[in-house]
Enzyme design. Structure first.
Site, mmCIF file in Angstrom:
data_model
loop_
_atom_site.group_PDB
_atom_site.id
_atom_site.type_symbol
_atom_site.label_atom_id
_atom_site.label_comp_id
_atom_site.label_asym_id
_atom_site.label_seq_id
_atom_site.Cartn_x
_atom_site.Cartn_y
_atom_site.Cartn_z
ATOM 1 N N GLU A 1 -3.551 7.192 -4.223
ATOM 2 C CA GLU A 1 -3.466 5.945 -3.463
ATOM 3 C C GLU A 1 -3.275 4.778 -4.412
ATOM 4 O OE1 GLU A 1 -6.209 4.508 0.090
ATOM 5 O OE2 GLU A 1 -6.970 3.753 -1.806
ATOM 6 N N TYR B 1 0.866 -1.191 0.000
ATOM 7 C CA TYR B 1 0.000 0.000 0.000
ATOM 8 C C TYR B 1 0.889 1.223 0.000
ATOM 9 C CZ TYR B 1 -3.242 3.587 1.637
ATOM 10 O OH TYR B 1 -3.995 4.732 1.747
#
Ligand code: GDP
Ligand code: MN
Length: 382
Positions: free
Chosen positions: A195, A107
């Site tokens: 993101e 992530y």
């Protein structure tokens, strides 16, 4: 303003971030050709502006073009519902992309940290799942790097961060370089958030963005005309989309009393007064300073597009906005639109007397204070 995944990946590619090859379509017949061109090993992904598409059934992997095409056909036009989006969203476009062979999922994100008033990079080796869940169950697995407003991110900080985050050795250098590109993209594109989840590591050791979510600061859209076209279709509410097109500040709130006022502060007070009087506001709407009759009419029209609206409260404090201009706008709205709900108007300040005089002998109910206006409109809609 949220960008779709395919648009987000285009932004990232522009900055040299590796992304899978892929193409977008809204035509089920075209999906097969796209899948064939990519060699049949493809992932078909719904392009809807919501999180958790995977769990909602909007992302599927295929080994041949025929299967991909039949899923594409099923997906286009379907409503996807996720935990984040219980009302669901209709799939209009799909992305057909080459499947990334994933050995590990990470992530990585860049966003604004309001607490420190700085941009922030968040990195974790626990990618793939929701980051909120990681934050709750294993907060130490998320490494944070502040972006210095003057100096940006330093290589040594990033090298330390990728080690702390337990990014495998063979991917550390690539991750450092990717983060630098993401920060550059974030600043130059006026993003609010970038993101990548999952940021995939392939079995042969290459880092690639398997998913991407980019959100652009709407106040900076004048610098990014290329995104402006997507603004109206990315608004989730049709009335908000129409308002955005007309340049009117409107937010739908779900109640039954339509609100129109001048100045954001006055409109917020009106919302509070309606609530205090026991009603529920249908919207926030600021007609803006110095509004002319034509604009006022457009605003009344917009509020009445909401079928839940059972009454309209108008709250004007004249300064640059003149009371009689507002009154003219209301009158022309009444002449041209089918206004069949009660309307209460409080007009104060510049041109108030002239404005109220124009509204005499109409069905519009005058009020002398904001509180009175709120109480009257709530009573009239009961
Ligand atoms: P989201 O659920 O809206 O965040 O959509 P994602 O694009 O992240 O897809 C959901 C999940 O599908 C990911 O977490 C991956 O596990 C999987 N996935 C998506 N694209 C690929 C791919 O190219 N290859 C593989 N192996 N899995 C993928
Ligand atoms: Mn994802």
């Amino acid at each position: 303003m949220k960008l779709h995944e395919y648009q987000s990946k285009d932004v990232l590619a522009k900055y040299g971030v590796p992304v899978p090859r892929g193409e977008v379509t809204s035509d089920p017949a075209e999906a097969k050709a796209l899948a064939e061109r990519l060699g049949g090993n493809v992932v078909v992904k719904a392009q809807v502006l919501m999180g958790g598409r995977g769990k909602a059934g909007g992302v599927k992997l295929f080994e041949n073009a025929d299967d991909a095409a039949s899923f594409a056909k099923e997906l286009i036009g379907k409503k996807l519902v996720s935990i984040q989006n219980p009302d669901g969203m209709i799939v209009e476009k799909i992305l057909v992309a080459e499947t990334v062979d994933i050995a590990k999922e990470f992530y990585v994100a860049v966003l604004l940290d309001r607490a420190t008033q700085k941009n922030l990079v968040m990195l974790s080796a626990e990618g793939g799942m929701e980051i909120e869940q990681v934050a709750e169950e294993k907060p130490e697995a998320i490494v944070r790097i502040n972006v210095d407003p003057a100096w940006g991110v330093h290589d040594y900080e990033l090298r330390k961060a990728v080690r702390e985050a337990n990014i495998p050795k063979e991917a550390q250098g690539q991750m450092v370089s990717m983060i630098k590109k993401l920060v550059k993209a974030y600043i130059e594109e006026d993003a609010e958030m970038i993101e990548i989840n999952p940021c995939a590591l392939t079995p042969d050791g290459k880092l690639i963005a398997a998913d991407a979510k980019v959100s652009i600061d709407e106040n900076a859209l004048f610098r990014h005309r290329e995104f402006a076209d997507t603004q109206s279709d990315s608004a989730e509410d049709p009335i908000e989309a129409e308002a955005a097109k007309r340049g009117i500040a409107y937010v739908r709130l779900g109640g039954e009393i339509g609100i129109m006022g001048n100045g954001a502060g006055l409109v917020m007070c009106s919302l509070d007064e309606v609530s205090a009087a026991g009603g529920k506001a249908a919207n926030f709407m600021d007609v803006g300073g110095g509004a002319q009759a034509e604009r006022v009419k457009g605003c009344v029209e917009l509020v009445l597009m909401d079928p839940n609206v059972k009454g309209l409260m108008i709250n004007i404090f004249g300064g640059i906005t003149r009371g009689e201009e507002v009154a003219k706008g209301i009158l022309s709205a009444f002449e041209q639109l089918d206004v069949n709900v009660p309307v209460v108007a409080r007009i104060e300040g510049t041109g108030a007397a002239e404005g109220l005089a124009l509204l005499q002998n109409t069905t519009i109910v005058p009020a002398s204070t904001m509180q009175e206006a709120a109480q009257k409109i709530v009573a009239l809609t009961r």
